[in-house]
Design a protein around this motif. Structure first.
Motif, PDB file in Angstrom:
ATOM      1  N   LEU A 247     -13.245  -8.236  13.931  1.00  0.00           N
ATOM      2  CA  LEU A 247     -13.649  -8.617  15.109  1.00  0.00           C
ATOM      3  C   LEU A 247     -15.012  -7.667  15.464  1.00  0.00           C
ATOM      4  O   LEU A 247     -14.890  -6.435  15.271  1.00  0.00           O
ATOM      5  N   ASP A 248     -15.969  -8.068  16.005  1.00  0.00           N
ATOM      6  CA  ASP A 248     -16.887  -7.789  16.548  1.00  0.00           C
ATOM      7  C   ASP A 248     -16.920  -7.355  17.979  1.00  0.00           C
ATOM      8  O   ASP A 248     -16.763  -8.348  18.826  1.00  0.00           O
ATOM      9  N   CYS A 249     -16.679  -6.118  18.313  1.00  0.00           N
ATOM     10  CA  CYS A 249     -16.348  -5.498  19.862  1.00  0.00           C
ATOM     11  C   CYS A 249     -17.671  -5.480  20.640  1.00  0.00           C
ATOM     12  O   CYS A 249     -18.148  -4.571  20.997  1.00  0.00           O
ATOM     13  N   ASP A 250     -18.095  -6.820  21.103  1.00  0.00           N
ATOM     14  CA  ASP A 250     -19.234  -6.770  21.915  1.00  0.00           C
ATOM     15  C   ASP A 250     -19.141  -6.372  23.278  1.00  0.00           C
ATOM     16  O   ASP A 250     -20.101  -5.806  23.818  1.00  0.00           O
ATOM     17  N   GLU A 251     -18.097  -6.773  24.211  1.00  0.00           N
ATOM     18  CA  GLU A 251     -17.884  -6.419  25.368  1.00  0.00           C
ATOM     19  C   GLU A 251     -16.404  -5.671  25.623  1.00  0.00           C
ATOM     20  O   GLU A 251     -16.406  -5.463  26.636  1.00  0.00           O
ATOM     21  N   ASP A 252     -15.744  -5.923  24.646  1.00  0.00           N
ATOM     22  CA  ASP A 252     -14.364  -5.124  24.794  1.00  0.00           C
ATOM     23  C   ASP A 252     -13.723  -4.589  23.606  1.00  0.00           C
ATOM     24  O   ASP A 252     -14.143  -5.052  22.499  1.00  0.00           O
ATOM     25  N   VAL A 253     -12.656  -4.020  23.480  1.00  0.00           N
ATOM     26  CA  VAL A 253     -12.183  -3.511  22.251  1.00  0.00           C
ATOM     27  C   VAL A 253     -10.708  -3.420  22.516  1.00  0.00           C
ATOM     28  O   VAL A 253     -10.148  -4.068  21.727  1.00  0.00           O
ATOM     29  N   GLU A 254     -10.189  -2.944  23.476  1.00  0.00           N
ATOM     30  CA  GLU A 254      -8.679  -3.054  23.689  1.00  0.00           C
ATOM     31  C   GLU A 254      -7.931  -4.431  23.485  1.00  0.00           C
ATOM     32  O   GLU A 254      -6.957  -4.448  23.205  1.00  0.00           O
ATOM     33  N   SER A 255      -8.797  -5.645  23.998  1.00  0.00           N
ATOM     34  CA  SER A 255      -8.311  -6.721  24.012  1.00  0.00           C
ATOM     35  C   SER A 255      -8.196  -7.254  22.739  1.00  0.00           C
ATOM     36  O   SER A 255      -7.542  -8.469  22.334  1.00  0.00           O
ATOM     37  N   ALA A 256      -8.571  -6.832  21.621  1.00  0.00           N
ATOM     38  CA  ALA A 256      -8.350  -6.925  20.065  1.00  0.00           C
ATOM     39  C   ALA A 256      -6.590  -6.914  19.603  1.00  0.00           C
ATOM     40  O   ALA A 256      -6.528  -7.200  18.718  1.00  0.00           O
ATOM     41  N   ARG A 257      -5.957  -5.961  20.550  1.00  0.00           N
ATOM     42  CA  ARG A 257      -4.629  -5.718  20.245  1.00  0.00           C
ATOM     43  C   ARG A 257      -3.695  -6.944  19.941  1.00  0.00           C
ATOM     44  O   ARG A 257      -3.293  -6.634  18.905  1.00  0.00           O
ATOM     45  N   PRO A 258      -3.809  -8.006  20.721  1.00  0.00           N
ATOM     46  CA  PRO A 258      -3.037  -9.006  20.101  1.00  0.00           C
ATOM     47  C   PRO A 258      -3.186  -9.843  18.814  1.00  0.00           C
ATOM     48  O   PRO A 258      -2.370  -9.978  17.886  1.00  0.00           O
ATOM     49  N   LEU A 259      -4.645 -10.019  18.374  1.00  0.00           N
ATOM     50  CA  LEU A 259      -5.085 -10.348  17.131  1.00  0.00           C
ATOM     51  C   LEU A 259      -4.604  -9.387  16.132  1.00  0.00           C
ATOM     52  O   LEU A 259      -4.247  -9.786  14.954  1.00  0.00           O
ATOM     53  N   ARG A 260      -4.986  -8.030  16.592  1.00  0.00           N
ATOM     54  CA  ARG A 260      -4.284  -7.167  15.538  1.00  0.00           C
ATOM     55  C   ARG A 260      -3.131  -7.074  14.845  1.00  0.00           C
ATOM     56  O   ARG A 260      -2.622  -7.161  13.967  1.00  0.00           O
ATOM     57  N   GLY A 261      -2.211  -7.371  16.130  1.00  0.00           N
ATOM     58  CA  GLY A 261      -0.611  -7.472  15.821  1.00  0.00           C
ATOM     59  C   GLY A 261      -0.277  -8.592  15.026  1.00  0.00           C
ATOM     60  O   GLY A 261       0.432  -8.578  14.083  1.00  0.00           O
ATOM     61  N   ALA A 262      -1.272  -9.778  15.250  1.00  0.00           N
ATOM     62  CA  ALA A 262      -0.942 -10.986  14.339  1.00  0.00           C
ATOM     63  C   ALA A 262      -1.286 -10.814  12.711  1.00  0.00           C
ATOM     64  O   ALA A 262      -0.547 -11.144  11.858  1.00  0.00           O
ATOM     65  N   TYR A 263      -2.433 -10.058  12.768  1.00  0.00           N
ATOM     66  CA  TYR A 263      -2.712  -9.783  11.362  1.00  0.00           C
ATOM     67  C   TYR A 263      -1.738  -8.894  10.536  1.00  0.00           C
ATOM     68  O   TYR A 263      -1.474  -8.735   9.342  1.00  0.00           O
ATOM     69  N   HIS A 264      -1.317  -7.866  11.498  1.00  0.00           N
ATOM     70  CA  HIS A 264      -0.517  -6.826  10.906  1.00  0.00           C
ATOM     71  C   HIS A 264       0.979  -7.692  10.374  1.00  0.00           C
ATOM     72  O   HIS A 264       1.575  -7.450   9.318  1.00  0.00           O
ATOM     73  N   ALA A 265       1.471  -8.710  11.310  1.00  0.00           N
ATOM     74  CA  ALA A 265       2.299  -9.409  10.741  1.00  0.00           C
ATOM     75  C   ALA A 265       2.351 -10.234   9.573  1.00  0.00           C
ATOM     76  O   ALA A 265       3.308 -10.589   8.930  1.00  0.00           O
ATOM     77  N   MET A 266       1.057 -10.584   9.414  1.00  0.00           N
ATOM     78  CA  MET A 266       0.510 -11.505   8.041  1.00  0.00           C
ATOM     79  C   MET A 266       0.538 -10.673   6.945  1.00  0.00           C
ATOM     80  O   MET A 266       0.310 -11.028   5.994  1.00  0.00           O
ATOM     81  N   GLY A 267       0.467  -9.335   7.084  1.00  0.00           N
ATOM     82  CA  GLY A 267       0.075  -8.410   6.063  1.00  0.00           C
ATOM     83  C   GLY A 267      -1.095  -8.363   5.656  1.00  0.00           C
ATOM     84  O   GLY A 267      -1.653  -8.021   4.519  1.00  0.00           O
ATOM     85  N   ILE A 268      -2.151  -8.526   6.551  1.00  0.00           N
ATOM     86  CA  ILE A 268      -3.308  -8.308   6.186  1.00  0.00           C
ATOM     87  C   ILE A 268      -4.369  -7.422   6.958  1.00  0.00           C
ATOM     88  O   ILE A 268      -4.160  -7.291   7.963  1.00  0.00           O
ATOM     89  N   PRO A 269      -5.155  -6.567   6.045  1.00  0.00           N
ATOM     90  CA  PRO A 269      -6.008  -5.541   6.690  1.00  0.00           C
ATOM     91  C   PRO A 269      -6.822  -6.212   8.036  1.00  0.00           C
ATOM     92  O   PRO A 269      -7.228  -7.360   7.979  1.00  0.00           O
ATOM     93  N   PHE A 270      -7.148  -5.291   8.965  1.00  0.00           N
ATOM     94  CA  PHE A 270      -7.491  -5.604  10.154  1.00  0.00           C
ATOM     95  C   PHE A 270      -8.771  -4.797  10.292  1.00  0.00           C
ATOM     96  O   PHE A 270      -8.624  -3.439  10.239  1.00  0.00           O
ATOM     97  N   SER A 271      -9.960  -5.191  10.745  1.00  0.00           N
ATOM     98  CA  SER A 271     -10.947  -4.459  10.972  1.00  0.00           C
ATOM     99  C   SER A 271     -11.797  -4.691  12.302  1.00  0.00           C
ATOM    100  O   SER A 271     -11.622  -5.719  12.744  1.00  0.00           O
ATOM    101  N   LEU A 272     -12.586  -3.515  12.799  1.00  0.00           N
ATOM    102  CA  LEU A 272     -13.299  -3.604  14.081  1.00  0.00           C
ATOM    103  C   LEU A 272     -14.613  -3.053  13.772  1.00  0.00           C
ATOM    104  O   LEU A 272     -14.828  -2.347  13.357  1.00  0.00           O
ATOM    105  N   ALA A 273     -15.598  -3.798  14.401  1.00  0.00           N
ATOM    106  CA  ALA A 273     -17.041  -3.375  14.513  1.00  0.00           C
ATOM    107  C   ALA A 273     -17.307  -3.023  15.798  1.00  0.00           C
ATOM    108  O   ALA A 273     -16.970  -4.023  16.784  1.00  0.00           O
ATOM    109  N   VAL A 274     -17.434  -2.071  16.273  1.00  0.00           N
ATOM    110  CA  VAL A 274     -17.663  -1.545  17.874  1.00  0.00           C
ATOM    111  C   VAL A 274     -18.855  -0.911  18.298  1.00  0.00           C
ATOM    112  O   VAL A 274     -19.606  -0.135  17.535  1.00  0.00           O
TER     113      VAL A 274
END
Length: 525
Positions: A247-274
């Motif tokens: 996810l590219d965090c252009d205007e927000d970072v904290e709102s990435a949390r739900p999608l991060r949780g979904a990727y954790h549940a799928m067992g897939i690494p999650f990355s952020l560009a801030v």
């Protein structure tokens, strides 16, 4: 050894092509030579960019000496036009009408009337089903979610070079307008102990999945008869495909949390560009600290998300340094890689990243900076060793989903092509902000689309390796430091010698119709 022949008038194109070759065969196995050497070189493979009449004669003399392969790019001399059996024709009228695409409507794609179509003859390289428009968009006039660059009709070295046709039995690809063939794009001429591959473009297909055809030509075409060159694939050994997302965090970072949780549940690494203006609000610090403790990837997205990195080397250097400093202050970890804002990656910004101590950059977009839209990740033209680039032009946004048919059809097609052509597949989205939701009606819909794409990938290629962005780029950096060394009777593989170019993943080596694990020492015959 592959030797590149290009006159000084083609110097810029030569730099781009040489870098592309080295990303596939390693830095030790491709070099530029002078025209004086082209007739007497012992190299078995030459790549020549628009050789003039005199250089063409030297190339033909070289070909007469024994088994060899020749790749020709761009405009050809009369001697080579005759040698390849090409015939002149006229340019189709009003190139803008057939080479350019209109902007994409929301929930749909757009493309040019002109397209490149590979013929049944290309089946020898597994390319007979390939088709691509000269230009296409999936979001306004910016993104092409199928990943390739534009083949122009009116720009230096990104354009078609000459109006010719080739014999049917020699035509690998042709340019068609509204389905009617009008020009040759790629041709193959086999004559005894030689094979010639020609692309009707000064840089060939360096910005497209079509580069895979070049790799197959180099590594395996007529092995046992003609010289072949080992290729280092972009997919790590033992895996069917490789995928990274962020996810590219252009205007927000904290709102990435739900999608991060979904990727954790799928067992897939999650990355952020801030981009670090976000960090002025401490509410965004928590998720970054959690990710740092968990070993997840955090990348720089500049300090202010300024277009074109601020417009100058000096501005880009400030953007790069300030971003790295602020991210380290929040997370306690140094930043190795950057993501270009708007995927704009002008040369001065890449130079600034090198000088700021970064190891690489993600960008690549069909709208601008075509030299950064590269088919293979790795070292870049005119930049030092130890810095890499990777193109990830696949934007999974709600307004890029199709209104008709399968909403994810374009993304599935993009993965299919990446899997087929042994390309590391990277895609991105953005966290929601108070101002903008990137075409998604809500988080539930967005998460469902991401899960559907992951499900498709896992069914299509069960052996897919999912990587964080840092791990993916670490692999590409290490791959760029592997060296192939040619001896009289065999090739030797030499692993990276620098500590910063480390990855537990090993490249796949393709040679003489076989695939091998990259292990230091002599390559099996």
């Amino acid at each position: 050894m592959i030797e590149l022949l290009a006159a000084s008038v083609a110097l810029d194109a030569a730099g781009l092509v040489l870098a592309a070759l080295r990303r596939s065969v390693s830095t030790t196995q491709a070099r530029r030579i002078s025209g004086a050497l082209s007739a007497s070189t012992a190299a078995g493979i030459i790549v020549a960019i628009e050789p003039d009449e005199e250089a063409s004669q030297r190339l033909l003399a070289w070909m007469a000496h024994g088994p060899c392969k020749l790749i020709l790019l761009g405009r050809l001399s009369p001697t080579l036009v005759a040698h390849l059996g090409l015939r002149h024709t006229d340019w189709p009228g009003d190139s803008a009408s057939w080479s350019r695409s209109p902007p994409a409507p929301t929930y749909a794609s757009a493309q040019s009337m002109g397209a490149i179509r590979y013929t049944p003859v290309a089946g020898q390289f597994g390319a007979d089903q390939w088709q691509r428009p000269l230009e296409r968009f999936d979001f306004t006039d910016e993104w092409n979610n199928l990943g390739f660059g534009a083949v122009r009709a009116d720009e230096p070295f990104w354009s078609l070079s000459m109006p010719v046709r080739a014999a049917t039995e020699r035509t690998l690809a042709e340019v068609a307008i509204d389905g009617l063939p009008v020009l040759a794009y790629c041709a193959l001429v086999d004559q005894g102990e030689s094979s010639i591959l020609w692309f009707n473009r000064q840089v060939g297909p360096i910005d497209s999945f079509e580069w895979r055809l070049v790799e197959r030509f180099l590594s395996s075409w007529r092995y046992g008869e003609l010289p072949c060159q080992p290729v280092l694939q972009e997919i790590p050994w033992g895996h069917e495909a490789a995928v990274t997302m962020r996810l590219d965090c252009d205007e927000d970072v904290e709102s990435a949390r739900p999608l991060r949780g979904a990727y954790h549940a799928m067992g897939i690494p999650f990355s952020l560009a801030v981009h670090t203006t976000n960090l002025d609000d401490p509410c965004h610090h928590g998720i970054l600290r959690e990710m740092a403790l968990a070993g997840e990837s955090i990348l720089s997205h500049t300090a202010t998300h300024a277009p074109n990195w601020g417009g100058s080397y000096e501005a880009a250097l400030r953007e790069a340094r300030e971003s790295a400093s602020r991210l380290q202050a929040v997370t306690g970890q140094s930043v190795r890689y950057a993501v270009s804002p708007f995927h704009q990656s002008p040369p001065y910004a890449l130079a600034a990243l090198v000088d700021a101590g970064y190891y690489g950059c993600i960008g690549g977009i069909i709208r601008n900076d075509p030299e950064f839209l590269i088919a293979r990740g790795g070292a870049l033209a005119d930049l030092p060793a130890g810095f890499i680039g990777h193109s990830q032009q696949h934007m999974l946004h709600g307004d890029c989903l199709l209104a008709e048919g399968d909403p994810l059809a374009v993304f599935k097609q993009a993965f299919d092509r990446a899997c087929e052509t042994r390309t590391l597949f990277g895609y991105l989205d953005h966290p929601f902000s108070a101002r903008y939701q990137y075409g998604w009606p809500d988080e539930t819909t967005r998460i469902a689309a991401h899960r559907a794409l992951v499900d498709y990938i896992r069914i299509k290629a069960p052996g897919t390796l999912f990587l964080s962005e840092n791990d993916a780029l670490d692999f590409l950096l290490a791959k760029s430091e592997w060296q192939v060394v040619q001896h009289d009777e065999y090739f030797e593989l030499q692993p990276p010698s620098t500590a910063k170019a480390f990855s537990p993943l090993l490249p796949t080596i393709e040679y003489a119709g076989k695939q091998f694990e990259a292990v230091a020492g002599r390559l099996p015959a």
